[in-house]
Design a protein around this motif. Structure first.
Motif, PDB file in Angstrom:
ATOM      1  N   LEU A 576       0.861  -0.851   0.233  1.00 22.65           N
ATOM      2  CA  LEU A 576       0.146   0.152   0.064  1.00 22.65           C
ATOM      3  C   LEU A 576       0.772   1.375  -0.037  1.00 22.65           C
ATOM      4  N   LEU A 577       2.267   1.155   0.356  1.00 24.91           N
ATOM      5  CA  LEU A 577       2.833   2.230   0.636  1.00 24.91           C
ATOM      6  C   LEU A 577       3.784   2.151  -0.203  1.00 24.91           C
ATOM      7  N   ALA A 578       4.121   1.326  -1.672  1.00 23.02           N
ATOM      8  CA  ALA A 578       4.745   1.616  -2.681  1.00 23.02           C
ATOM      9  C   ALA A 578       5.632   2.390  -2.970  1.00 23.02           C
ATOM     10  N   ARG A 579       5.935   2.416  -3.541  1.00 22.75           N
ATOM     11  CA  ARG A 579       6.660   3.552  -4.292  1.00 22.75           C
ATOM     12  C   ARG A 579       5.884   3.837  -5.542  1.00 22.75           C
ATOM     13  N   ASP A 580       5.748   3.338  -6.161  1.00 25.40           N
ATOM     14  CA  ASP A 580       4.751   3.232  -7.608  1.00 25.40           C
ATOM     15  C   ASP A 580       3.316   3.446  -6.723  1.00 25.40           C
ATOM     16  N   VAL A 581       2.575   3.053  -5.448  1.00 21.24           N
ATOM     17  CA  VAL A 581       1.912   3.181  -5.293  1.00 21.24           C
ATOM     18  C   VAL A 581       2.138   4.652  -5.100  1.00 21.24           C
ATOM     19  N   VAL A 582       2.766   5.429  -4.341  1.00 16.15           N
ATOM     20  CA  VAL A 582       3.114   6.449  -3.343  1.00 16.15           C
ATOM     21  C   VAL A 582       2.742   7.700  -4.620  1.00 16.15           C
ATOM     22  N   ASP A 584       1.850   6.746  -7.435  1.00 14.60           N
ATOM     23  CA  ASP A 584       0.519   6.991  -8.556  1.00 14.60           C
ATOM     24  C   ASP A 584      -1.503   7.916  -7.655  1.00 14.60           C
ATOM     25  N   ARG A 585      -0.455   7.724  -6.254  1.00 13.68           N
ATOM     26  CA  ARG A 585      -1.672   8.349  -5.452  1.00 13.68           C
ATOM     27  C   ARG A 585      -1.701   9.940  -6.261  1.00 13.68           C
ATOM     28  N   GLY A 586      -0.128  10.165  -5.881  1.00 15.57           N
ATOM     29  CA  GLY A 586       0.495  11.897  -6.348  1.00 15.57           C
ATOM     30  C   GLY A 586      -0.253  12.202  -4.915  1.00 15.57           C
ATOM     31  N   LEU A 587      -0.038  12.290  -3.923  1.00 17.33           N
ATOM     32  CA  LEU A 587      -0.349  13.407  -2.418  1.00 17.33           C
ATOM     33  C   LEU A 587       1.009  13.181  -1.694  1.00 17.33           C
ATOM     34  N   PHE A 588       2.169  12.514  -1.651  1.00 16.59           N
ATOM     35  CA  PHE A 588       3.029  12.045  -0.657  1.00 16.59           C
ATOM     36  C   PHE A 588       4.433  11.760  -1.074  1.00 16.59           C
ATOM     37  N   ASP A 589       5.713  12.336  -0.328  1.00 14.55           N
ATOM     38  CA  ASP A 589       6.277  11.995  -1.542  1.00 14.55           C
ATOM     39  C   ASP A 589       7.978  10.882  -1.249  1.00 14.55           C
ATOM     40  N   ALA A 590       7.395   9.577  -2.029  1.00 11.11           N
ATOM     41  CA  ALA A 590       7.473   7.774  -1.841  1.00 11.11           C
ATOM     42  C   ALA A 590       9.320   8.191  -0.732  1.00 11.11           C
ATOM     43  N   ASP A 591       9.942   9.382  -0.845  1.00  6.15           N
ATOM     44  CA  ASP A 591      11.327   9.044   0.447  1.00  6.15           C
ATOM     45  C   ASP A 591      10.980   9.215   1.327  1.00  6.15           C
ATOM     46  N   VAL A 592      10.124  10.134   1.585  1.00  4.43           N
ATOM     47  CA  VAL A 592       9.592   9.799   2.800  1.00  4.43           C
ATOM     48  C   VAL A 592       8.967   9.175   3.740  1.00  4.43           C
ATOM     49  N   VAL A 593       8.073   8.463   3.279  1.00  2.00           N
ATOM     50  CA  VAL A 593       7.039   7.570   3.063  1.00  2.00           C
ATOM     51  C   VAL A 593       8.455   6.173   3.346  1.00  2.00           C
ATOM     52  N   ALA A 594       9.222   5.601   2.245  1.00  2.00           N
ATOM     53  CA  ALA A 594      10.120   4.477   2.631  1.00  2.00           C
ATOM     54  C   ALA A 594      10.764   4.826   3.781  1.00  2.00           C
ATOM     55  N   ARG A 595      10.896   5.993   4.366  1.00  2.00           N
ATOM     56  CA  ARG A 595      12.147   6.122   5.176  1.00  2.00           C
ATOM     57  C   ARG A 595      11.416   6.027   6.609  1.00  2.00           C
ATOM     58  N   LEU A 596       9.678   6.384   6.892  1.00  2.00           N
ATOM     59  CA  LEU A 596       8.738   5.839   8.023  1.00  2.00           C
ATOM     60  C   LEU A 596       9.274   4.734   8.245  1.00  2.00           C
ATOM     61  N   VAL A 597       8.551   3.520   6.564  1.00  2.00           N
ATOM     62  CA  VAL A 597       8.489   2.455   6.718  1.00  2.00           C
ATOM     63  C   VAL A 597       9.490   1.641   7.912  1.00  2.00           C
ATOM     64  N   ALA A 598      10.974   1.422   7.124  1.00  2.00           N
ATOM     65  CA  ALA A 598      12.573   1.677   7.452  1.00  2.00           C
ATOM     66  C   ALA A 598      12.490   1.465   9.009  1.00  2.00           C
ATOM     67  N   ASP A 599      11.955   2.868   9.234  1.00  2.00           N
ATOM     68  CA  ASP A 599      11.883   3.860  10.352  1.00  2.00           C
ATOM     69  C   ASP A 599      11.899   2.217  11.838  1.00  2.00           C
ATOM     70  N   HIS A 600      10.606   1.955  11.039  1.00  2.00           N
ATOM     71  CA  HIS A 600       9.415   1.864  12.108  1.00  2.00           C
ATOM     72  C   HIS A 600       9.990   0.083  12.012  1.00  2.00           C
ATOM     73  N   GLU A 601      10.495  -0.338  11.401  1.00  2.00           N
ATOM     74  CA  GLU A 601      10.807  -1.880  11.180  1.00  2.00           C
ATOM     75  C   GLU A 601      11.865  -2.380  12.106  1.00  2.00           C
ATOM     76  N   ALA A 602      13.088  -0.977  11.872  1.00  2.00           N
ATOM     77  CA  ALA A 602      13.889  -1.314  12.474  1.00  2.00           C
ATOM     78  C   ALA A 602      14.442  -0.898  14.359  1.00  2.00           C
ATOM     79  N   ALA A 603      12.354  -0.614  14.346  1.00  2.00           N
ATOM     80  CA  ALA A 603      12.036   0.053  16.144  1.00  2.00           C
ATOM     81  C   ALA A 603      13.462   1.252  16.142  1.00  2.00           C
ATOM     82  N   ARG A 604      13.912   2.382  15.102  1.00  2.00           N
ATOM     83  CA  ARG A 604      14.429   3.734  15.374  1.00  2.00           C
ATOM     84  C   ARG A 604      13.661   4.471  15.856  1.00  2.00           C
TER      85      ARG A 604
END
Length: 642
Positions: A576-582, A584-604
């Motif tokens: 749902l938060l993959a780069r192509d989905v983000v 195509d939806r055109g609302l958010f910066d895909a790099d920032v979304v990817a960073r949020l996902v990675a930081d949560h998964e790493a418990a940062r």
């Protein structure tokens, strides 16, 4: 309890009854027992409802009119003081057609005009058509327990308990309101008067809107009192709270159908059940929910505490232990919600509501106790800041930097403590208002700006609420802001939408208007004393609840969503938060979304709420913007984890 809706035409054309029917059909879950509509003789205005029969099962059909059919009404909710009002009105010569609580509104309006709302004690929204004045009046209860959406164009004004009913009108289509993205990402919900739909807004709590002679006027009829009463002693406050809570619960037990209560074993729900038991000749039916799984699920499992209270009070107790099909639930629940939220309590509320609805039509909940009596950890900010400031500044900075390097996760006892400490230390040097914002925010406004590339809208609901609060008392100032923002637009909204999704009426006695006004006058030094949350409330309950219930650690009524996002829901989250989905939806910066996902998964970071906000917005977009059904979206999501 029901759903109301209606139309007023400015352009001289007649209201089409088929349009009213379509609005009612999409909200049939709110009122499966009955329906009705009234269109004035000139066709200018139509009001309608879907009814869930609670009081006067046989005679409570709506719309309902006064004696000469000059005023017509639809009302959603309950008026708890209707018996006293009815007796007063009958003494003045008014004759009643039914035993319904809603009918008192008609005769009060005859007697008092718009001021009649000041006499009401209840949760409600209503629409009243005055044929004599050719005037439509709609309104919402004092605290905003019942929602009301409004759409206005050059041709018409439409209103409905649910936004999806307004989408049934000709020419209406679901469009994203980009102006609210900033507040949504910052807070995790859309604050009134905005909604996530462009062209649809929420009527704020304690607000009336009138349409007369083609003109629209809107005004606030009540606000939370701001005067602190320092005269009563602590013992006097304890007695006032005790009698106020008992009276509120007793008032809200009126029903002609089976009634029960949610019971988590926390202070608020336990207090409600205790006073219900005191005023009932039969055992109270109580309902509790727990989760299957590992440590994360155990942290959210309050069944042992609920069981303890149920045994103490002799309730007819029912428990459900679930491992919910979250992928299957989210599309359906977000369709019912109308707007996305980042609060996983909407899942728990739905599951326990569905469970309780097998037995009862009315449920009482402890929602609101934390706001009224000082139950949230954020209310301890000043207490701990004073302690922290006794340390040298260099040591405070060292603590903050060290905590910032530690992992964060709310679904482990140790890491959740670290998470809370990190949040406190990071905000300790801020002003009281900004510290409150830091505790409550889902994403910092700087991150929101980066996500939306600065296009998330310029509104700031918290700043506006603080500006209107006008309190010198810091704790009650936070209470005033809560009452304007999170309480009506998050907690009460999800409580209404998730209980009504299964045709269950949920009442919130701790938000009784008289009790709210009482709580607003209590000095902060007594609400929270020496670091003890809900100090006065707990003392008021000491004669009916044991210390291990009153003083146990607080746990929110949510789900272990953060853990699920790392495990079962990880494939759905990543898709749902993959780069192509983000992109195509055109609302958010895909790099920032990817960073949020990675930081949560790493418990940062603990990104539970932020990722849920983004994920729910994408699911909501597929439902409403893309026009897919909940079943279609569910099938698509399940294919990702098959």
């Amino acid at each position: 309890m029901c759903g109301i809706h209606g139309l007023y035409r400015f352009d001289g054309t007649r209201v089409d009854p088929a349009q009213l029917s379509a609005m009612g059909d999409v909200t049939v879950h709110r009122g499966p027992d009955d329906e009705g509509q009234h269109i004035d003789p000139n066709g200018r205005c139509g009001i309608a409802m879907r009814r869930l029969s609670i009081i006067d099962l046989a005679g409570g059909h709506q719309p309902i009119s006064n004696a000469d059919d000059s005023v017509w009404l639809v009302c959603n909710g309950e008026i708890y003081n209707f018996r006293e009002l009815r007796a007063e009105l009958q003494a003045r010569g008014y004759r009643f057609k039914t035993g319904s609580d809603s009918e008192v509104l008609l005769h009060l309006y005859d007697q008092m005009g718009d001021d009649f709302v000041h006499r009401l004690d209840g949760m409600f929204n209503f629409a009243l058509w005055d044929e004599r004045r050719k005037r439509l009046l709609i309104g919402r209860d004092h605290l905003g327990v019942k929602p009301l959406y409004v759409h206005q164009s050059g041709a018409m004004l439409g209103f409905a308990t649910e936004a999806k009913a307004l989408l049934q009108l000709p020419g209406m289509r679901a469009e994203l309101n980009r102006e609210v993205l900033g507040d949504y990402l910052h807070l995790g919900y859309v604050p009134a008067p905005q909604s996530m739909f462009k062209g649809i807004r929420k009527l704020p709590p304690a607000t009336l809107l009138a349409v007369e002679n083609g003109e629209v006027r809107e005004w606030r009829y009540w606000r939370l009192p701001s005067r602190i009463d320092r005269a009563p002693s602590e013992a006097e406050w304890v007695e006032r709270i005790r009698s106020g809570m008992e009276a509120a619960v007793h008032r809200q037990m009126v029903s002609d159908v089976p009634i029960g209560a949610f019971l988590s074993g926390g202070v608020d729900s336990s207090a409600v059940v205790a006073y219900m038991a005191k005023h009932s000749e039969q055992p109270i039916r109580t309902y509790a929910i727990g989760f299957e799984g590992g440590e994360a699920e155990r942290l959210y499992n309050e069944l042992p505490y609920a069981r303890q209270v149920a045994t103490l009070l002799g309730t007819e107790h029912h428990e459900i232990v679930v491992r919910p099909d979250v992928v299957g639930l989210l599309p359906k629940l977000l369709w019912h919600m109308d707007e996305p939220v980042a609060d996983s309590a909407f899942i728990t509320t739905y599951l326990v509501s569905e469970f309780a609805r097998r037995d009862v039509k009315v449920i009482l909940s402890g929602v609101g106790g934390d706001e009224l009596f000082g139950g949230y950890r954020r209310y301890l900010g000043d207490h701990y800041v004073r302690k922290l400031q006794r340390l040298p500044r260099w040591s405070r900075l060292l603590l903050s930097r060290t905590a910032g390097l530690l992992p964060s996760d709310r679904h482990s006892t140790l890491l959740n403590t670290v998470r809370l400490a990190r949040g406190f230390l990071a905000s300790a040097e801020l002003s009281a208002d900004d510290r409150y914002r830091a505790y409550l925010q889902v994403l910092e406004r700087e991150t929101v700006a980066a996500l939306t590339r600065g296009a998330g809208g310029g509104s700031d609901a918290l700043a506006a609420a603080f500006a209107a609060a006008g309190q010198d008392d810091a704790l009650n100032r936070m209470f005033a802001v809560d009452a304007e923002t999170q309480l009506p637009d998050d907690l009460l909204l999800l409580t209404d939408k998730m209980s009504m999704a299964v045709s269950l009426e949920c009442r919130v006695p701790l938000l009784d208007r008289q009790l709210v006004e009482l709580a607003a006058a209590i000095p902060e030094s007594l609400k929270v004393k020496n670091g003890r949350l809900k100090h006065l409330m707990k003392d008021a309950l000491a004669d009916i609840l044991p210390p291990d219930i009153l003083d146990r650690k607080k746990r929110g009524f949510g789900t272990p969503m953060g853990a699920w996002l790392k495990r079962d829901l990880a494939p759905v989250l990543r898709r749902l938060l993959a780069r192509d989905v983000v992109h195509d939806r055109g609302l958010f910066d895909a790099d920032v979304v990817a960073r949020l996902v990675a930081d949560h998964e790493a418990a940062r970071i603990d990104g539970t709420d932020a990722l849920l906000a983004l994920m729910n917005l994408e699911i909501w977009s597929r439902l409403y913007l893309d026009g897919h059904s909940p079943d279609d979206v569910t099938a698509e999501l399940k294919s990702l984890i098959a």
